[in-house]
Design a protein around this motif. Structure first.
Motif, PDB file in Angstrom:
ATOM      1  N   LYS A  89       1.797   1.667   3.692  1.00 22.73           N
ATOM      2  CA  LYS A  89       2.930   1.272   4.530  1.00 22.73           C
ATOM      3  C   LYS A  89       4.076   2.269   4.391  1.00 22.73           C
ATOM      4  O   LYS A  89       4.743   2.604   5.372  1.00 22.73           O
ATOM      5  CB  LYS A  89       3.393  -0.135   4.164  1.00 22.73           C
ATOM      6  CG  LYS A  89       2.443  -1.204   4.652  1.00 22.73           C
ATOM      7  CD  LYS A  89       2.939  -2.589   4.324  1.00 22.73           C
ATOM      8  CE  LYS A  89       1.900  -3.617   4.767  1.00 22.73           C
ATOM      9  NZ  LYS A  89       2.296  -4.968   4.418  1.00 22.73           N
ATOM     10  N   MET A  90       4.285   2.737   3.174  1.00 17.37           N
ATOM     11  CA  MET A  90       5.348   3.723   2.962  1.00 17.37           C
ATOM     12  C   MET A  90       5.032   5.017   3.700  1.00 17.37           C
ATOM     13  O   MET A  90       5.932   5.633   4.298  1.00 17.37           O
ATOM     14  CB  MET A  90       5.527   3.999   1.456  1.00 17.37           C
ATOM     15  CG  MET A  90       6.174   2.856   0.704  1.00 17.37           C
ATOM     16  SD  MET A  90       6.266   3.155  -1.076  1.00 17.37           S
ATOM     17  CE  MET A  90       7.347   4.568  -1.155  1.00 17.37           C
ATOM     18  N   GLU A 124       7.917  10.347  -3.333  1.00 21.78           N
ATOM     19  CA  GLU A 124       8.294   8.930  -3.279  1.00 21.78           C
ATOM     20  C   GLU A 124       7.094   8.040  -3.628  1.00 21.78           C
ATOM     21  O   GLU A 124       7.249   7.030  -4.339  1.00 21.78           O
ATOM     22  CB  GLU A 124       8.812   8.568  -1.883  1.00 21.78           C
ATOM     23  CG  GLU A 124      10.182   9.150  -1.569  1.00 21.78           C
ATOM     24  CD  GLU A 124      10.599   8.893  -0.131  1.00 21.78           C
ATOM     25  OE1 GLU A 124      11.794   8.643   0.075  1.00 21.78           O
ATOM     26  OE2 GLU A 124       9.722   8.939   0.768  1.00 21.78           O
ATOM     27  N   HIS A 133      -3.205   9.254   6.302  1.00 23.99           N
ATOM     28  CA  HIS A 133      -2.512   8.285   7.160  1.00 23.99           C
ATOM     29  C   HIS A 133      -1.462   8.882   8.080  1.00 23.99           C
ATOM     30  O   HIS A 133      -0.905   8.183   8.910  1.00 23.99           O
ATOM     31  CB  HIS A 133      -1.886   7.190   6.279  1.00 23.99           C
ATOM     32  CG  HIS A 133      -2.937   6.349   5.647  1.00 23.99           C
ATOM     33  ND1 HIS A 133      -3.649   5.411   6.332  1.00 23.99           N
ATOM     34  CD2 HIS A 133      -3.426   6.310   4.368  1.00 23.99           C
ATOM     35  CE1 HIS A 133      -4.517   4.827   5.516  1.00 23.99           C
ATOM     36  NE2 HIS A 133      -4.400   5.376   4.311  1.00 23.99           N
ATOM     37  N   ARG A 134      -1.202  10.147   7.987  1.00 22.35           N
ATOM     38  CA  ARG A 134      -0.223  10.771   8.893  1.00 22.35           C
ATOM     39  C   ARG A 134      -0.911  11.376  10.103  1.00 22.35           C
ATOM     40  O   ARG A 134      -0.250  11.877  10.979  1.00 22.35           O
ATOM     41  CB  ARG A 134       0.576  11.824   8.150  1.00 22.35           C
ATOM     42  CG  ARG A 134       1.636  11.197   7.292  1.00 22.35           C
ATOM     43  CD  ARG A 134       2.781  12.127   7.073  1.00 22.35           C
ATOM     44  NE  ARG A 134       3.785  11.445   6.281  1.00 22.35           N
ATOM     45  CZ  ARG A 134       4.641  12.050   5.492  1.00 22.35           C
ATOM     46  NH1 ARG A 134       4.611  13.350   5.379  1.00 22.35           N
ATOM     47  NH2 ARG A 134       5.523  11.370   4.831  1.00 22.35           N
ATOM     48  N   ARG A 155       0.865  -0.962  -0.283  1.00 17.31           N
ATOM     49  CA  ARG A 155       2.290  -0.617  -0.218  1.00 17.31           C
ATOM     50  C   ARG A 155       2.459   0.880   0.053  1.00 17.31           C
ATOM     51  O   ARG A 155       3.301   1.287   0.849  1.00 17.31           O
ATOM     52  CB  ARG A 155       2.972  -0.983  -1.541  1.00 17.31           C
ATOM     53  CG  ARG A 155       4.441  -0.707  -1.547  1.00 17.31           C
ATOM     54  CD  ARG A 155       5.061  -1.244  -2.810  1.00 17.31           C
ATOM     55  NE  ARG A 155       6.409  -0.749  -2.923  1.00 17.31           N
ATOM     56  CZ  ARG A 155       6.999  -0.409  -4.045  1.00 17.31           C
ATOM     57  NH1 ARG A 155       6.359  -0.538  -5.184  1.00 17.31           N
ATOM     58  NH2 ARG A 155       8.228   0.037  -4.054  1.00 17.31           N
ATOM     59  N   GLU A 205       3.258   5.308   6.418  1.00 18.90           N
ATOM     60  CA  GLU A 205       3.479   5.038   7.843  1.00 18.90           C
ATOM     61  C   GLU A 205       4.964   5.104   8.191  1.00 18.90           C
ATOM     62  O   GLU A 205       5.332   5.470   9.301  1.00 18.90           O
ATOM     63  CB  GLU A 205       2.899   3.668   8.208  1.00 18.90           C
ATOM     64  CG  GLU A 205       1.382   3.629   8.216  1.00 18.90           C
ATOM     65  CD  GLU A 205       0.834   2.218   8.404  1.00 18.90           C
ATOM     66  OE1 GLU A 205       1.627   1.273   8.591  1.00 18.90           O
ATOM     67  OE2 GLU A 205      -0.399   2.079   8.345  1.00 18.90           O
ATOM     68  N   LEU A 206       5.816   4.748   7.231  1.00 21.89           N
ATOM     69  CA  LEU A 206       7.265   4.804   7.457  1.00 21.89           C
ATOM     70  C   LEU A 206       7.851   6.189   7.183  1.00 21.89           C
ATOM     71  O   LEU A 206       9.050   6.403   7.350  1.00 21.89           O
ATOM     72  CB  LEU A 206       7.966   3.758   6.584  1.00 21.89           C
ATOM     73  CG  LEU A 206       7.625   2.295   6.916  1.00 21.89           C
ATOM     74  CD1 LEU A 206       8.237   1.364   5.878  1.00 21.89           C
ATOM     75  CD2 LEU A 206       8.116   1.938   8.316  1.00 21.89           C
ATOM     76  N   GLY A 207       6.982   7.119   6.721  1.00 23.26           N
ATOM     77  CA  GLY A 207       7.435   8.496   6.549  1.00 23.26           C
ATOM     78  C   GLY A 207       7.767   8.897   5.124  1.00 23.26           C
ATOM     79  O   GLY A 207       8.495   9.879   4.911  1.00 23.26           O
ATOM     80  N   ALA A 208       7.269   8.183   4.151  1.00 22.59           N
ATOM     81  CA  ALA A 208       7.563   8.501   2.758  1.00 22.59           C
ATOM     82  C   ALA A 208       6.902   9.822   2.364  1.00 22.59           C
ATOM     83  O   ALA A 208       5.864  10.204   2.883  1.00 22.59           O
ATOM     84  CB  ALA A 208       7.067   7.380   1.849  1.00 22.59           C
TER      85      ALA A 208
END
Length: 130
Positions: free
Chosen positions: A99-100, A109, A128-129, A96, A102-105
């Motif tokens: 995935k966060m 957060e 992961h960025r 999780r 990858e979505l830019g968290a």
């Protein structure tokens, strides 16, 4: 005068012909014998090759069956591995969190939503960025 020698000449030619034929017969007999030996040798080699082929074929069939069994074992192991990874609660948090990211968290957060320590959250963000 020459006529009296004709029977002797005919007899001499017959003897020469007979000796020549005898010589040729012996020569052909030797060749036939050597060909017979060669054929027997080739038949023995063919039989040996046939036995070797049967052994190789049997080994290949056995190896194929063993490979099929190993394939079944590998597939079951892969399924078990996937199930273990999916069922571990800490892995679900990391999945999780990835995935966060990858979505830019942000790091904060991740720390609050996934309950990760700051160092782990920063590591995930940095990995992961890229």
């Amino acid at each position: 005068m020459f006529l009296q020698y004709i029977p002797w000449l005919a007899l001499l030619l017959a003897i020469i012909f007979f000796i020549t034929m005898l010589f040729l017969f012996k020569k052909m007999s030797k060749k036939a014998h050597s060909l017979e030996v060669l054929v027997k040798s080739l038949l023995a080699q063919q039989e040996a090759n046939k036995k070797q082929f049967i052994e190789i074929h049997s080994g290949a069939v056995g190896m194929g069956k063993k490979l099929q069994q190993l394939d079944v074992v590998v597939r079951k192991t892969q399924e078990n591995q996937v199930n273990l990874v999916a069922s571990a609660p800490e892995n679900r948090l990391y999945t999780r969190a990835m995935k966060m990211v990858e979505l830019g968290a942000s790091v904060e957060e991740l720390m609050t939503d996934c309950e990760l320590p700051r160092a782990e959250a920063e590591l995930l963000v940095n990995l992961h960025r890229k």
